[in-house]
Design an enzyme around this catalytic site. Structure first.
Site, PDB file in Angstrom:
ATOM      1  N   ALA A  11       0.802  -1.223   0.000  1.00  0.00           N
ATOM      2  CA  ALA A  11       0.000   0.000   0.000  1.00  0.00           C
ATOM      3  C   ALA A  11       0.835   1.273   0.000  1.00  0.00           C
ATOM      4  O   ALA A  11       0.305   2.354  -0.269  1.00  0.00           O
ATOM      5  CB  ALA A  11      -0.941  -0.001   1.208  1.00  0.00           C
ATOM      6  N   PHE A  14       3.714   3.236  -5.385  1.00  0.00           N
ATOM      7  CA  PHE A  14       3.090   4.169  -6.331  1.00  0.00           C
ATOM      8  C   PHE A  14       1.705   3.688  -6.747  1.00  0.00           C
ATOM      9  O   PHE A  14       0.702   4.393  -6.588  1.00  0.00           O
ATOM     10  CB  PHE A  14       4.020   4.310  -7.536  1.00  0.00           C
ATOM     11  N   ARG A  35       5.521  -2.892   4.598  1.00  0.00           N
ATOM     12  CA  ARG A  35       6.708  -3.566   5.126  1.00  0.00           C
ATOM     13  C   ARG A  35       7.432  -2.683   6.122  1.00  0.00           C
ATOM     14  O   ARG A  35       8.041  -3.175   7.062  1.00  0.00           O
ATOM     15  CB  ARG A  35       7.637  -3.946   3.963  1.00  0.00           C
ATOM     16  N   ALA A  86       1.812  -5.460  -4.446  1.00  0.00           N
ATOM     17  CA  ALA A  86       3.204  -5.365  -4.004  1.00  0.00           C
ATOM     18  C   ALA A  86       4.156  -6.021  -4.994  1.00  0.00           C
ATOM     19  O   ALA A  86       3.875  -7.090  -5.530  1.00  0.00           O
ATOM     20  CB  ALA A  86       3.361  -6.016  -2.630  1.00  0.00           C
ATOM     21  N   LYS A 166       7.794 -11.744 -12.681  1.00  0.00           N
ATOM     22  CA  LYS A 166       6.388 -11.473 -12.967  1.00  0.00           C
ATOM     23  C   LYS A 166       5.732 -12.619 -13.733  1.00  0.00           C
ATOM     24  O   LYS A 166       4.574 -12.982 -13.471  1.00  0.00           O
ATOM     25  CB  LYS A 166       6.265 -10.165 -13.766  1.00  0.00           C
ATOM     26  N   PRO A 189      -0.065  -3.736 -16.505  1.00  0.00           N
ATOM     27  CA  PRO A 189       0.333  -2.383 -16.894  1.00  0.00           C
ATOM     28  C   PRO A 189       1.579  -2.360 -17.763  1.00  0.00           C
ATOM     29  O   PRO A 189       2.435  -3.251 -17.701  1.00  0.00           O
ATOM     30  CB  PRO A 189       0.619  -1.695 -15.552  1.00  0.00           C
TER      31      PRO A 189
END
Length: 344
Positions: A11, A14, A35, A86, A166, A189
């Protein structure tokens, strides 16, 4: 889903902060994972500026780490869905790729496992176009990718840690979701720009701030599919609000914009600043990429144009994506206002 409590991982990041804000605007209560607790005041300040004190009262936080089970049962308790945002993102290719890959893969598996244990079935996960458009033999020219394309790591000449992490994380998420009846949606994105909320923003904003600060001596010739962070966050919320998104991937990728064009947009907006016009020859990028560093992260885009079909993502949002120019200028304006860019 139009109400309830949503857990947002990362959270303080960006995309994470903007996702928290868009969820609060939509009427949800939000629990964010952090974190480092010292970042909580910045999250509160960003929320208060964007949506006011009432919304801030619907935000809570819990301390967790993607690489540790501690705190995750508490994070998941009583939530209705998870936005797993995250990620570990570095400006240069690390010597040890595991510093990026392990948080991506093991972190995603940990979030899914604790969600299942808490009875949470709905998850929207931030993935990337890195999981879509690589390993397809695309070395030159223009090509358009859509949600049916999956990166083939074993067919890539040059891999980099972020792409590996990813891609493996998304694969793990879909495997887990199918095996455990998890209602998963993934958002992909491109290069994320748009307005920063504080000086703890995204690595991708360096593309803009370094040009404005005169720290970029020369630019590569390749381009990026740019997306505004506000559209990325809004797409997460739209997915939660639309059950038809379950089991689907959505590209959050706008205009293909060559790096030199980013420089031109900034020169026109800020004519008093000295912004380089020099271009690094492609052959130099190819040589440097063999040794790692930042060029390793763009070598697969040299000599070709990767475009992304925005039809499905815009249908989910119910509107067009913001233009790359708007995202670039919003990033520039906020970077100057926050002092990330030196006074002219």
């Amino acid at each position: 889903m139009d109400s309830g409590t949503i857990l947002v991982t990362g959270a303080s990041g960006f995309v994470g902060k903007w996702t928290v804000i868009e969820l609060l605007r939509a009427g949800f209560s939000v629990r964010g994972t952090v974190r480092r607790p010292d970042k909580v005041p910045a999250i509160h300040a960003a929320i208060a500026v964007q949506v006011g004190g009432e919304a801030l009262s619907r935000f809570t936080h819990v301390e967790t780490d993607l690489m540790d089970d501690l705190g995750w049962p508490e994070a998941m308790a009583g939530v209705d869905a998870v936005c797993h945002v995250a990620a570990q993102i570095l400006a240069e290719e690390p010597r040890n790729a595991d510093v990026v890959i392990r948080p991506a893969v093991e972190g995603t598996e940990r979030v899914l496992r604790h969600a299942q244990a808490a009875g949470v079935r709905r998850m929207v996960m931030t993935s990337s176009i890195a999981t879509v458009a690589y390993g397809h033999g695309h070395d030159r020219g223009r090509r358009v990718y859509d949600e049916t394309h999956f990166t083939q790591l074993d067919r890539m000449r040059f891999t980099w840690a972020y792409c590996i992490g990813k891609t493996r994380a998304e694969q793990a998420a879909w495997t887990f979701a199918r095996a455990n009846d998890m209602a998963l949606t993934t958002i992909h994105p491109g290069a994320i720009l748009g307005p920063a909320l504080d000086d703890d923003a995204s690595i991708s904003l360096l593309m803009v701030s370094d040009l404005l600060n005169g720290k970029t001596p020369a630019m590569p010739s390749n381009g990026f599919s740019i997306i505004d962070v506000r559209d990325v966050a809004a797409m997460h919320v739209a997915a939660l609000q639309n059950d038809a998104s379950i089991g689907e991937r959505y590209l959050a990728a706008g205009d293909y914009t060559p790096f030199p064009e980013v420089g031109q947009i900034l020169r026109q907006a800020y004519p008093s600043r000295t912004i380089t016009q020099k271009i690094v020859p492609d052959w130099i990028i190819r040589v440097l990429a063999r040794f790692g560093g930042p060029t390793r992260q763009i070598i697969n885009d040299i000599g070709n144009e990767k475009h992304f079909d925005r039809t499905k993502g815009e249908a989910l949002l119910g509107r067009p994506l913001r233009s790359s120019k708007e995202a670039i200028l919003a990033a520039a304006e906020s970077s100057i206002a926050l002092g990330v860019v030196r006074p002219n």
